[in-house]
Motif scaffolding. Structure first.
Motif, PDB file in Angstrom:
ATOM      1  N   ARG A 107       0.698  -1.286  -0.015  1.00 52.72           N
ATOM      2  CA  ARG A 107       0.019  -0.198   0.032  1.00 52.72           C
ATOM      3  C   ARG A 107       0.934   1.347   0.015  1.00 52.72           C
ATOM      4  NH1 ARG A 107      -4.861  -2.234   1.476  1.00 52.72           N
ATOM      5  NH2 ARG A 107      -5.767   0.196   1.349  1.00 52.72           N
ATOM      6  N   PRO A 108       0.358   2.372  -0.817  1.00 50.68           N
ATOM      7  CA  PRO A 108       1.212   3.728  -0.647  1.00 50.68           C
ATOM      8  C   PRO A 108       1.170   4.097   0.942  1.00 50.68           C
ATOM      9  CG  PRO A 108      -0.887   3.961  -2.114  1.00 50.68           C
ATOM     10  CD  PRO A 108      -0.763   2.523  -1.212  1.00 50.68           C
ATOM     11  N   ASN A 109       2.468   4.687   1.120  1.00 55.00           N
ATOM     12  CA  ASN A 109       2.891   5.017   2.725  1.00 55.00           C
ATOM     13  C   ASN A 109       3.132   3.979   3.543  1.00 55.00           C
ATOM     14  OD1 ASN A 109       2.175   7.506   1.617  1.00 55.00           O
ATOM     15  ND2 ASN A 109       0.345   7.939   3.095  1.00 55.00           N
ATOM     16  N   ASP A 110       3.363   2.734   2.857  1.00 60.21           N
ATOM     17  CA  ASP A 110       3.598   1.485   3.579  1.00 60.21           C
ATOM     18  C   ASP A 110       2.650   1.278   4.699  1.00 60.21           C
ATOM     19  OD1 ASP A 110       5.132  -0.771   4.009  1.00 60.21           O
ATOM     20  OD2 ASP A 110       6.798   0.227   5.198  1.00 60.21           O
ATOM     21  N   GLU A 111       1.405   1.814   4.907  1.00 63.38           N
ATOM     22  CA  GLU A 111       0.408   1.415   5.735  1.00 63.38           C
ATOM     23  C   GLU A 111       0.093  -0.187   5.757  1.00 63.38           C
ATOM     24  OE1 GLU A 111      -2.310   5.579   6.118  1.00 63.38           O
ATOM     25  OE2 GLU A 111      -2.563   4.231   4.434  1.00 63.38           O
ATOM     26  N   THR A 112      -0.325  -0.541   6.623  1.00 64.41           N
ATOM     27  CA  THR A 112      -0.747  -2.011   6.673  1.00 64.41           C
ATOM     28  C   THR A 112      -2.424  -1.858   6.721  1.00 64.41           C
ATOM     29  OG1 THR A 112      -1.175  -2.263   9.008  1.00 64.41           O
ATOM     30  CG2 THR A 112       1.285  -2.843   8.055  1.00 64.41           C
ATOM     31  N   LEU A 113      -2.960  -3.155   6.366  1.00 63.24           N
ATOM     32  CA  LEU A 113      -4.430  -3.024   6.076  1.00 63.24           C
ATOM     33  C   LEU A 113      -5.212  -2.976   7.535  1.00 63.24           C
ATOM     34  CD1 LEU A 113      -7.084  -3.791   4.589  1.00 63.24           C
ATOM     35  CD2 LEU A 113      -6.459  -6.288   5.244  1.00 63.24           C
ATOM     36  N   ALA A 114      -4.357  -3.456   8.652  1.00 65.17           N
ATOM     37  CA  ALA A 114      -4.783  -3.455  10.026  1.00 65.17           C
ATOM     38  C   ALA A 114      -4.815  -1.962  10.198  1.00 65.17           C
ATOM     39  CB  ALA A 114      -3.966  -4.432  10.861  1.00 65.17           C
ATOM     40  N   ASP A 115      -3.675  -1.413   9.884  1.00 62.06           N
ATOM     41  CA  ASP A 115      -3.754   0.219  10.458  1.00 62.06           C
ATOM     42  C   ASP A 115      -4.549   1.023   9.788  1.00 62.06           C
ATOM     43  OD1 ASP A 115      -1.067  -0.340  11.849  1.00 62.06           O
ATOM     44  OD2 ASP A 115       0.226   0.266  10.204  1.00 62.06           O
ATOM     45  N   LEU A 116      -5.062   0.686   8.577  1.00 61.87           N
ATOM     46  CA  LEU A 116      -5.961   1.311   7.857  1.00 61.87           C
ATOM     47  C   LEU A 116      -7.204   1.331   8.323  1.00 61.87           C
ATOM     48  CD1 LEU A 116      -6.953   3.137   5.609  1.00 61.87           C
ATOM     49  CD2 LEU A 116      -6.917   1.193   4.038  1.00 61.87           C
ATOM     50  N   ILE A 117      -7.669   0.047   8.640  1.00 62.51           N
ATOM     51  CA  ILE A 117      -9.140  -0.172   9.138  1.00 62.51           C
ATOM     52  C   ILE A 117      -9.126   0.245  10.767  1.00 62.51           C
ATOM     53  CG2 ILE A 117     -10.563  -2.061   9.946  1.00 62.51           C
ATOM     54  CD1 ILE A 117      -9.567  -3.759   7.609  1.00 62.51           C
ATOM     55  N   GLN A 118      -8.207   0.066  11.402  1.00 60.36           N
ATOM     56  CA  GLN A 118      -8.186   0.588  12.754  1.00 60.36           C
ATOM     57  C   GLN A 118      -8.286   1.942  12.700  1.00 60.36           C
ATOM     58  OE1 GLN A 118      -4.640  -0.307  15.052  1.00 60.36           O
ATOM     59  NE2 GLN A 118      -5.252   0.721  16.989  1.00 60.36           N
ATOM     60  N   GLY A 119      -7.233   2.820  11.789  1.00 57.00           N
ATOM     61  CA  GLY A 119      -7.509   4.227  11.912  1.00 57.00           C
ATOM     62  C   GLY A 119      -8.728   4.728  11.278  1.00 57.00           C
ATOM     63  N   ILE A 120      -9.677   4.042  10.422  1.00 58.64           N
ATOM     64  CA  ILE A 120     -10.990   4.321  10.015  1.00 58.64           C
ATOM     65  C   ILE A 120     -11.775   4.242  11.366  1.00 58.64           C
ATOM     66  CG2 ILE A 120     -12.894   4.053   8.431  1.00 58.64           C
ATOM     67  CD1 ILE A 120     -10.739   2.957   6.303  1.00 58.64           C
ATOM     68  N   HIS A 121     -11.773   3.176  12.064  1.00 63.85           N
ATOM     69  CA  HIS A 121     -12.666   2.993  13.056  1.00 63.85           C
ATOM     70  C   HIS A 121     -12.601   3.948  13.959  1.00 63.85           C
ATOM     71  CE1 HIS A 121     -13.308  -1.492  12.002  1.00 63.85           C
ATOM     72  NE2 HIS A 121     -14.205  -0.601  11.542  1.00 63.85           N
ATOM     73  N   GLU A 122     -11.206   4.262  14.738  1.00 62.19           N
ATOM     74  CA  GLU A 122     -11.023   5.009  15.793  1.00 62.19           C
ATOM     75  C   GLU A 122     -11.251   6.300  15.422  1.00 62.19           C
ATOM     76  OE1 GLU A 122      -6.967   4.378  16.868  1.00 62.19           O
ATOM     77  OE2 GLU A 122      -7.360   2.531  17.783  1.00 62.19           O
ATOM     78  N   GLN A 123     -10.913   7.024  14.058  1.00 59.04           N
ATOM     79  CA  GLN A 123     -10.950   8.261  13.748  1.00 59.04           C
ATOM     80  C   GLN A 123     -12.112   8.703  13.188  1.00 59.04           C
ATOM     81  OE1 GLN A 123      -7.688  10.281  11.975  1.00 59.04           O
ATOM     82  NE2 GLN A 123      -6.243   8.391  12.413  1.00 59.04           N
ATOM     83  N   THR A 124     -13.106   7.741  12.715  1.00 55.83           N
ATOM     84  CA  THR A 124     -14.308   8.422  12.320  1.00 55.83           C
ATOM     85  C   THR A 124     -15.546   7.486  12.770  1.00 55.83           C
ATOM     86  OG1 THR A 124     -14.364   6.610  10.441  1.00 55.83           O
ATOM     87  CG2 THR A 124     -13.173   8.799  10.088  1.00 55.83           C
ATOM     88  N   GLY A 125     -15.387   6.134  13.366  1.00 62.40           N
ATOM     89  CA  GLY A 125     -16.667   5.494  13.596  1.00 62.40           C
ATOM     90  C   GLY A 125     -17.240   4.729  12.855  1.00 62.40           C
ATOM     91  N   LYS A 126     -16.849   4.801  11.539  1.00 69.64           N
ATOM     92  CA  LYS A 126     -17.773   4.342  10.293  1.00 69.64           C
ATOM     93  C   LYS A 126     -17.227   2.638   9.926  1.00 69.64           C
ATOM     94  CE  LYS A 126     -19.675   8.087   9.387  1.00 69.64           C
ATOM     95  NZ  LYS A 126     -21.179   8.203   9.658  1.00 69.64           N
ATOM     96  N   HIS A 127     -18.243   2.054   9.458  1.00 71.16           N
ATOM     97  CA  HIS A 127     -17.843   0.768   8.968  1.00 71.16           C
ATOM     98  C   HIS A 127     -16.903   0.694   7.798  1.00 71.16           C
ATOM     99  CE1 HIS A 127     -20.878  -0.844  11.750  1.00 71.16           C
ATOM    100  NE2 HIS A 127     -21.845  -0.383  11.128  1.00 71.16           N
ATOM    101  N   VAL A 128     -16.294  -0.455   7.621  1.00 72.46           N
ATOM    102  CA  VAL A 128     -15.262  -0.619   6.777  1.00 72.46           C
ATOM    103  C   VAL A 128     -15.784  -1.823   5.808  1.00 72.46           C
ATOM    104  CG1 VAL A 128     -12.677  -1.437   6.283  1.00 72.46           C
ATOM    105  CG2 VAL A 128     -13.308   0.254   8.000  1.00 72.46           C
ATOM    106  N   MET A 129     -15.918  -1.469   4.586  1.00 73.52           N
ATOM    107  CA  MET A 129     -16.145  -2.746   3.387  1.00 73.52           C
ATOM    108  C   MET A 129     -14.853  -3.216   2.890  1.00 73.52           C
ATOM    109  SD  MET A 129     -18.616  -2.798   0.278  1.00 73.52           S
ATOM    110  CE  MET A 129     -18.494  -4.413  -1.036  1.00 73.52           C
ATOM    111  N   ALA A 130     -14.607  -4.190   3.131  1.00 71.79           N
ATOM    112  CA  ALA A 130     -13.252  -4.906   2.747  1.00 71.79           C
ATOM    113  C   ALA A 130     -13.404  -5.551   1.052  1.00 71.79           C
ATOM    114  CB  ALA A 130     -12.711  -6.001   3.225  1.00 71.79           C
TER     115      ALA A 130
END
Length: 230
Positions: A107-130
Motif C-alpha cells: 500500500r502507499p505510505n507503507d500502511e498495513t491493512l490493519a492500520d488502515l481499518i483501525q484508523g478508520i474505526h478510531e477516527q471516524t467510527g464508520k464501518h469498513v467494507m473490504a
C-alpha cells in the motif's frame, strides 16, 4: 450486525460511477443517477470520490452511501481508497461506509491493512467494507477488523486475473466461514445472476455497469454494429 448494514439484507445496492473521460463524470449527473437508482428501489449507493459523494449526499440526505476514492500511485497497485487520508476525506464528504482495497498488496505510505481499518474505526467510527479478490485476503481482512466482506476485486488483481467475475465460489466460502455480512459485487450482469448471489447467501448485491455503465454499454452495442456480417 449494525442497523445500517441490516438495511441491506436481501436488497440491491447500485454503484453510480462513470469513466473520468465521460461527460457523465460530473457530480450533478452522478447525483441524478443515484437519485434514479433509489427511486426504483436501490437501498444504498456506492460512490467514488469526495466530490461525487458530496453531491449525492446533498441530493439523498438519508440514503446510505458506500464511499471510496480511486487513486493511483506509481509504487502500488492498490487504488480503491489506498490510504487513511483518502478514507478520512471520503467520510468527511458524507459516506456512511468506507470501501477499501483489502488485498495483501503493498500500500502507499507503507500502511498495513490493519492500520488502515483501525484508523478508520478510531477516527471516524464508520464501518469498513473490504474489497477482496481471494479467500485468503478475506481471512486477513476479517482478522484486521473489517465490518463487511465484498467480492469486488475477484478477477481484477494480478493474482486473480485468470478468473472471471462474479466470484460465486469466493462468495460461498466467505458466507460459510465468516460471521460477517458479505456483499457480492463485480460481474453481476442480469437479475438472474443477482438472484443466484442471494441464493448462495449474499447479504446484499452491488450492481454497477449493468445498470449505470452507459459508456460501456453504448460501446458494446456500437462495436456489435461494426462487426456485423450482412
Amino acid at each position: 450486525m449494525s442497523d445500517l448494514i441490516a438495511q441491506f439484507k436481501n436488497r440491491l445496492i447500485i454503484s453510480c460511477q462513470a469513466p473520468a473521460d465521460s461527460p457523465l463524470h460530473a457530480p450533478e449527473i452522478i447525483a441524478a443517477i443515484a437519485q434514479a437508482s433509489v427511486n426504483q428501489g436501490a437501498v444504498a449507493v456506492r460512490i467514488d470520490s469526495p466530490e461525487h459523494i458530496r453531491a449525492v449526499r446533498a441530493t439523498l440526505p438519508n440514503i446510505p452511501i458506500i464511499g471510496l476514492w480511486k487513486r493511483t500511485f506509481p509504487e502500488s497497485e492498490v487504488y480503491i481508497t489506498p490510504r487513511l487520508e483518502d478514507a478520512l476525506a471520503v467520510v468527511e464528504a458524507g459516506a456512511d461506509i468506507v470501501a477499501i482495497d483489502a488485498t495483501a498488496r503493498f500500500r502507499p505510505n507503507d500502511e498495513t491493512l490493519a492500520d488502515l481499518i483501525q484508523g478508520i474505526h478510531e477516527q471516524t467510527g464508520k464501518h469498513v467494507m473490504a474489497d477482496l479478490d481471494s479467500y485468503e485476503n478475506g481471512a486477513l481482512a476479517a482478522k484486521a477488523g473489517a465490518d463487511i466482506l465484498g467480492t469486488t476485486l475477484y478477477g481484477y488483481t494480478r493474482e486473480t486475473q485468470h478468473l472471471t467475475p462474479p466470484g460465486f465460489d469466493l462468495l460461498k466460502k466467505l458466507v460459510q466461514d465468516f460471521d460477517l455480512p458479505v456483499i457480492c459485487e463485480g460481474g453481476i450482469h442480469t437479475p438472474e445472476m443477482m438472484q443466484k448471489a442471494f441464493q448462495l447467501g449474499a447479504d446484499s448485491v452491488v450492481v454497477g455497469t449493468a445498470i449505470t455503465g452507459i459508456d460501456l454499454l453504448a460501446q458494446k452495442f456500437c462495436r456489435a454494429c461494426e462487426n456485423m456480417v450482412l
